[in-house]
Design a protein around this motif. Sequence first.
Motif, PDB file in Angstrom:
ATOM      1  N   THR A 354     -78.279  26.400  -4.467  1.00 46.09           N
ATOM      2  CA  THR A 354     -78.541  25.229  -3.630  1.00 46.09           C
ATOM      3  C   THR A 354     -77.565  25.198  -2.453  1.00 46.09           C
ATOM      4  O   THR A 354     -76.408  25.598  -2.571  1.00 46.09           O
ATOM      5  CB  THR A 354     -78.401  23.924  -4.428  1.00 46.09           C
ATOM      6  OG1 THR A 354     -77.117  23.887  -5.053  1.00 46.09           O
ATOM      7  CG2 THR A 354     -79.492  23.815  -5.478  1.00 46.09           C
ATOM      8  N   VAL A 355     -78.037  24.722  -1.326  1.00 40.09           N
ATOM      9  CA  VAL A 355     -77.212  24.617  -0.114  1.00 40.09           C
ATOM     10  C   VAL A 355     -76.899  23.145   0.115  1.00 40.09           C
ATOM     11  O   VAL A 355     -77.784  22.343   0.407  1.00 40.09           O
ATOM     12  CB  VAL A 355     -77.945  25.206   1.107  1.00 40.09           C
ATOM     13  CG1 VAL A 355     -77.095  25.056   2.361  1.00 40.09           C
ATOM     14  CG2 VAL A 355     -78.285  26.678   0.860  1.00 40.09           C
ATOM     15  N   ASP A 356     -75.640  22.769  -0.014  1.00 40.52           N
ATOM     16  CA  ASP A 356     -75.234  21.366   0.034  1.00 40.52           C
ATOM     17  C   ASP A 356     -73.949  21.208   0.857  1.00 40.52           C
ATOM     18  O   ASP A 356     -72.849  21.109   0.308  1.00 40.52           O
ATOM     19  CB  ASP A 356     -75.012  20.856  -1.398  1.00 40.52           C
ATOM     20  CG  ASP A 356     -74.624  19.383  -1.451  1.00 40.52           C
ATOM     21  OD1 ASP A 356     -74.721  18.704  -0.412  1.00 40.52           O
ATOM     22  OD2 ASP A 356     -74.226  18.917  -2.533  1.00 40.52           O
ATOM     23  N   PRO A 357     -74.060  21.169   2.187  1.00 36.58           N
ATOM     24  CA  PRO A 357     -72.869  21.011   3.024  1.00 36.58           C
ATOM     25  C   PRO A 357     -72.100  19.721   2.752  1.00 36.58           C
ATOM     26  O   PRO A 357     -70.865  19.716   2.747  1.00 36.58           O
ATOM     27  CB  PRO A 357     -73.429  21.031   4.450  1.00 36.58           C
ATOM     28  CG  PRO A 357     -74.753  21.715   4.333  1.00 36.58           C
ATOM     29  CD  PRO A 357     -75.282  21.336   2.992  1.00 36.58           C
ATOM     30  N   VAL A 358     -72.826  18.621   2.517  1.00 35.03           N
ATOM     31  CA  VAL A 358     -72.155  17.347   2.245  1.00 35.03           C
ATOM     32  C   VAL A 358     -71.332  17.450   0.969  1.00 35.03           C
ATOM     33  O   VAL A 358     -70.275  16.834   0.836  1.00 35.03           O
ATOM     34  CB  VAL A 358     -73.180  16.200   2.155  1.00 35.03           C
ATOM     35  CG1 VAL A 358     -72.493  14.891   1.775  1.00 35.03           C
ATOM     36  CG2 VAL A 358     -73.910  16.033   3.487  1.00 35.03           C
ATOM     37  N   PHE A 403     -73.067  27.925   8.144  1.00 31.43           N
ATOM     38  CA  PHE A 403     -71.648  27.678   8.422  1.00 31.43           C
ATOM     39  C   PHE A 403     -71.463  26.481   9.348  1.00 31.43           C
ATOM     40  O   PHE A 403     -70.506  25.708   9.186  1.00 31.43           O
ATOM     41  CB  PHE A 403     -70.998  28.922   9.016  1.00 31.43           C
ATOM     42  CG  PHE A 403     -70.700  29.987   8.002  1.00 31.43           C
ATOM     43  CD1 PHE A 403     -69.785  29.765   6.994  1.00 31.43           C
ATOM     44  CD2 PHE A 403     -71.341  31.209   8.057  1.00 31.43           C
ATOM     45  CE1 PHE A 403     -69.509  30.740   6.047  1.00 31.43           C
ATOM     46  CE2 PHE A 403     -71.071  32.200   7.120  1.00 31.43           C
ATOM     47  CZ  PHE A 403     -70.153  31.964   6.109  1.00 31.43           C
ATOM     48  N   LYS A 404     -72.344  26.323  10.298  1.00 35.12           N
ATOM     49  CA  LYS A 404     -72.244  25.199  11.220  1.00 35.12           C
ATOM     50  C   LYS A 404     -72.263  23.873  10.451  1.00 35.12           C
ATOM     51  O   LYS A 404     -71.454  22.974  10.703  1.00 35.12           O
ATOM     52  CB  LYS A 404     -73.400  25.251  12.225  1.00 35.12           C
ATOM     53  CG  LYS A 404     -73.312  24.221  13.340  1.00 35.12           C
ATOM     54  CD  LYS A 404     -74.496  24.353  14.294  1.00 35.12           C
ATOM     55  CE  LYS A 404     -74.501  25.668  15.042  1.00 35.12           C
ATOM     56  NZ  LYS A 404     -75.576  25.741  16.054  1.00 35.12           N
ATOM     57  N   GLN A 405     -73.178  23.764   9.502  1.00 35.68           N
ATOM     58  CA  GLN A 405     -73.276  22.537   8.705  1.00 35.68           C
ATOM     59  C   GLN A 405     -72.037  22.323   7.838  1.00 35.68           C
ATOM     60  O   GLN A 405     -71.525  21.199   7.731  1.00 35.68           O
ATOM     61  CB  GLN A 405     -74.519  22.597   7.817  1.00 35.68           C
ATOM     62  CG  GLN A 405     -75.837  22.551   8.577  1.00 35.68           C
ATOM     63  CD  GLN A 405     -77.022  22.646   7.636  1.00 35.68           C
ATOM     64  OE1 GLN A 405     -77.096  21.935   6.647  1.00 35.68           O
ATOM     65  NE2 GLN A 405     -77.937  23.547   7.938  1.00 35.68           N
ATOM     66  N   GLU A 479     -66.093  23.113  18.946  1.00 39.08           N
ATOM     67  CA  GLU A 479     -67.519  23.275  19.280  1.00 39.08           C
ATOM     68  C   GLU A 479     -68.176  24.179  18.251  1.00 39.08           C
ATOM     69  O   GLU A 479     -67.769  25.331  18.043  1.00 39.08           O
ATOM     70  CB  GLU A 479     -67.653  23.908  20.689  1.00 39.08           C
ATOM     71  CG  GLU A 479     -67.087  23.047  21.809  1.00 39.08           C
ATOM     72  CD  GLU A 479     -67.189  23.743  23.155  1.00 39.08           C
ATOM     73  OE1 GLU A 479     -67.988  24.691  23.274  1.00 39.08           O
ATOM     74  OE2 GLU A 479     -66.436  23.345  24.070  1.00 39.08           O
ATOM     75  N   LEU A 480     -69.167  23.647  17.549  1.00 34.40           N
ATOM     76  CA  LEU A 480     -69.836  24.400  16.500  1.00 34.40           C
ATOM     77  C   LEU A 480     -71.239  24.831  16.943  1.00 34.40           C
ATOM     78  O   LEU A 480     -71.911  25.553  16.226  1.00 34.40           O
ATOM     79  CB  LEU A 480     -69.924  23.559  15.219  1.00 34.40           C
ATOM     80  CG  LEU A 480     -68.583  23.101  14.637  1.00 34.40           C
ATOM     81  CD1 LEU A 480     -68.803  22.193  13.434  1.00 34.40           C
ATOM     82  CD2 LEU A 480     -67.730  24.301  14.237  1.00 34.40           C
TER      83      LEU A 480
END
Length: 480
Positions: A354-358, A403-405, A479-480
């Motif tokens: 799963t992808v979960d930046p938060v 990576f940005k997230q 800056e992302l």
Amino acid sequence: MGFRDDFLWGGAVAANQVEGAWNVDGKGMSVADVASYNPNAGNDYRKQVAVDSKKVEEAIKDQSDTFYPKRRGIDMYHRYKEDIKLFAEMGFKVFRFSIAWTRLFPTGEETKPNPKGVAYYQDVIAELRKYGIEPLVTLSHYEMPLNLAVKYNGWADKRVIDDFTRFAKVCFESFSDVKYWLTFNEIDSVTRHPFISAGIIPDRSDNLEQDEYQALHNQFVASSIVTKMCHEMIPGSQVGCMLTKLTTYPATAKPEDVLAAFNKNTMNYYCADVQVKGRYPKLVLDFFKKNGIKLDATEEELKLLRENTVDFISFSYYMSLLAAGDESGLEMTSGNTVVGGKNPYLPTTEWGWTVDPVGLRISLLELYDRYEKPLFVVENGMGTKDVLNADGTIHDDYRINYFKQHFSEMKKAVDAGVDLLGYTSWAPIDLISASTSQMSKRYGFIYVDIDDNGDGTKKRYKKDSFYWYRDVIANNGKEL
């Protein structure tokens, strides 16, 4: 606020996944050298890293690298200068790597180190220094001497403590200009994959759970001893623990699910608790009592834990999970050697992670609130299949977006007051997968032309993400 001016941007690897040269210049066999290519295990890590006495014996007899990709790695042993030059081009401030224990002590029991092994890492560190890159060294990253696993059943035996501290002392003497050290990679993983993490061969244990927790205790003691040693031998040095951050949410608002998530998170934290607070949490001691786990822990060892805590907390973060009082209704997923409930609100990678930046921001806030010590994200990234185009380009917008997230959430955590020392991606260059030993599961900003069978030119190519990460480092994440 943004990231601190001296924020340490970089990347992370493990010796057993990149170096290759598994039997070169006096290196002995490690537990990683018997990890076989296993793509058909799917996403269940328990099948991916399954090992028993018979498999170990077969691997020792087979002195080829045909079925054991970690033996060949990506040949960083011979190409480290080329790879470090690429890291420097990205602007790395730090590079996390591990010392292969068996390059210095082939069986783990020698009294004097292999000089060729020492010289190799001195050369690697000198090359990093040439470009102003700070080394972050992991002493133990899933590569203990195979001899110690076969002879003693690994870290379940206290005698391994002395072997490890002798190894660590040589590291501190030989690489005394290294400031940042980690003792054990993802130390909590002993209870998930005891062979890779602690050299325990499960079918040799009469009580595997007992041996796992005893091995963890022995690693805690060893970590305290070498933390004390490092502080005394290298003034100003910083020693960190390393945790697999397994952020777990309740599947629903049902109290039973909330309780299940609490229990999962409590057991995930306990390894950091011991190394940061210097003692076992009372809830964990109660868990031991109820499950008949009796640690062989002396008063002297407990005193060592109390008096030699770590300076910072480092951790890996790849995904979050769900927990429920009744897991029969949950769809399960596996990633980074753990199985848990799959969150229906989150996307997944090709390997089901799963992808979960938060979740990364939540992890940073939770860890800093709990410990109030500096944090270091030392592993984070996504494994995907990349396509090398005829013109040598690799277009990986999906990796840039990932990576940005995650960087955006890191920045929010820093703005909330978290003291974050740095970030090292897993991994800056394609390497052999820790679980399946695949090469096609690619993590890097740098593409390595090797396939799952070990065929290819070994040539390095810059992906689109290489240039993006270079710009992020140059502007310190503004800056992302």
